[in-house]
Design a protein around this motif. Structure first.
Motif, PDB file in Angstrom:
ATOM      1  N   GLY A 186       0.768  -1.244   0.000  1.00 18.94           N
ATOM      2  CA  GLY A 186       0.000   0.000   0.000  1.00 18.94           C
ATOM      3  C   GLY A 186       0.790   1.280   0.000  1.00 18.94           C
ATOM      4  N   VAL A 187       2.116   1.228  -0.176  1.00 20.30           N
ATOM      5  CA  VAL A 187       2.938   2.436  -0.154  1.00 20.30           C
ATOM      6  C   VAL A 187       2.816   3.161  -1.492  1.00 20.30           C
ATOM      7  N   MET A 188       2.619   4.481  -1.436  1.00 20.39           N
ATOM      8  CA  MET A 188       2.501   5.291  -2.640  1.00 20.39           C
ATOM      9  C   MET A 188       3.614   6.334  -2.752  1.00 20.39           C
ATOM     10  N   GLN A 189       4.528   6.344  -1.807  1.00 19.33           N
ATOM     11  CA  GLN A 189       5.528   7.409  -1.729  1.00 19.33           C
ATOM     12  C   GLN A 189       6.642   7.219  -2.760  1.00 19.33           C
TER      13      GLN A 189
ATOM     14  N   PHE B 173      12.477   8.427   3.947  1.00 16.44           N
ATOM     15  CA  PHE B 173      12.126   7.370   2.990  1.00 16.44           C
ATOM     16  C   PHE B 173      13.300   7.101   2.053  1.00 16.44           C
ATOM     17  N   ALA B 174      13.740   5.849   2.005  1.00 17.53           N
ATOM     18  CA  ALA B 174      14.957   5.494   1.259  1.00 17.53           C
ATOM     19  C   ALA B 174      14.685   4.617   0.048  1.00 17.53           C
TER      20      ALA B 174
ATOM     21  N   GLY C  46      -0.873  12.488  -1.299  1.00 18.96           N
ATOM     22  CA  GLY C  46      -1.388  11.610  -0.258  1.00 18.96           C
ATOM     23  C   GLY C  46      -2.239  12.304   0.785  1.00 18.96           C
ATOM     24  N   ASP C  47      -1.796  13.477   1.262  1.00 18.94           N
ATOM     25  CA  ASP C  47      -2.569  14.189   2.282  1.00 18.94           C
ATOM     26  C   ASP C  47      -3.918  14.640   1.731  1.00 18.94           C
TER      27      ASP C  47
ATOM     28  N   GLY D  13       7.542  -1.950   3.309  1.00 17.71           N
ATOM     29  CA  GLY D  13       7.475  -1.957   4.767  1.00 17.71           C
ATOM     30  C   GLY D  13       7.399  -0.595   5.415  1.00 17.71           C
ATOM     31  N   THR D  14       7.839   0.463   4.720  1.00 19.05           N
ATOM     32  CA  THR D  14       7.746   1.831   5.234  1.00 19.05           C
ATOM     33  C   THR D  14       7.293   2.740   4.104  1.00 19.05           C
ATOM     34  N   GLY D  15       6.815   3.913   4.481  1.00 21.77           N
ATOM     35  CA  GLY D  15       6.411   4.905   3.492  1.00 21.77           C
ATOM     36  C   GLY D  15       4.953   5.295   3.643  1.00 21.77           C
ATOM     37  N   LYS D  16       4.585   6.362   2.974  1.00 21.23           N
ATOM     38  CA  LYS D  16       3.212   6.858   3.022  1.00 21.23           C
ATOM     39  C   LYS D  16       2.291   5.897   2.280  1.00 21.23           C
TER      40      LYS D  16
END
Length: 208
Positions: A14-17, A30-31, A136-137, A161-164
């Motif tokens: 589900g990460v979109m960043q 975010f890397a 995203g916001d 695993g991480t991110g917006k």
């Protein structure tokens, strides 16, 4: 009436960043920027092209507006993305921001302080599809006020695993109807969902 379409690239989790490059959005450390690029096969590109053909305007948050406005006007006529740049530069663009006092990118308009009210008025106008990209916001605001008519999600076979995330904590519960699903050779899945009222609940518990 116009239709508000959330048009988003997602990972399986589900990460979109920052799908398009390492420097696109490094917020919160975010890397993984650029995760989409190696998986964007020809078929996925064709699906994106189909979506572009239906767009009549863009609805953007401030951060996505800044990224787009810094990039697309600089794309030259001999660049492989020249057709996309022409479209993005030409479409009407509606920008939600509490900090910007003006917008200089061609055909851009600030929505003002009442973003939900302004978007509701956009939906009431005659026209086609107004697409939300990135932002995203802004998407969370639209979801909270039930202003999204369709989610057009392109899901890439990768987990970060991480991110917006598109549906952040606190997203308003809602039922969705799957109206289209297509898969590309590299495993990209495009799913189109429309709102389908409230969430229905049931139980597998055995009766006493």
């Amino acid at each position: 009436m116009s239709k508000i379409v959330v048009d988003t690239f997602l990972t399986v989790d589900g990460v979109m960043q920052a799908p398009g490059g390492p420097s696109e959005d490094r917020e919160d450390g975010f890397a993984h920027g650029g995760w989409q690029v190696p998986l964007l096969d020809e078929a996925a590109g064709a699906l994106i092209g189909e979506g572009f053909a239906q767009i009549e305007g863009l609805l953007l948050g401030r951060k996505t507006y800044d990224i787009f406005a810094a990039h697309w006007p600089r794309v030259t006529a001999d660049h492989p993305d020249a057709d996309a740049a022409q479209a993005l530069n030409t479409w009407p663009k509606y920008v939600a921001s509490r900090t910007l006092t003006g917008v200089e990118w061609q055909n851009s308009t600030l929505l003002g302080d009442d973003v939900p009210g302004a978007v509701a008025k956009l939906r009431e106008q005659p026209g086609g599809e107004i697409h939300v990209m990135g932002s995203g916001d802004l998407i969370q605001t639209l979801i909270r006020h039930d202003l999204v008519d369709e989610f057009r999600l392109m899901i890439f076979p990768v987990v970060l695993g991480t991110g917006k995330r598109l549906f952040a904590d606190g997203a308003v519960p809602a039922a969705l109807e799957l109206v289209q699903s297509r898969t590309t050779p590299s495993g990209v899945v495009q799913c189109v969902y429309r709102r389908a009222g409230e969430v229905a609940y049931g139980s597998f518990e055995l009766a006493d």
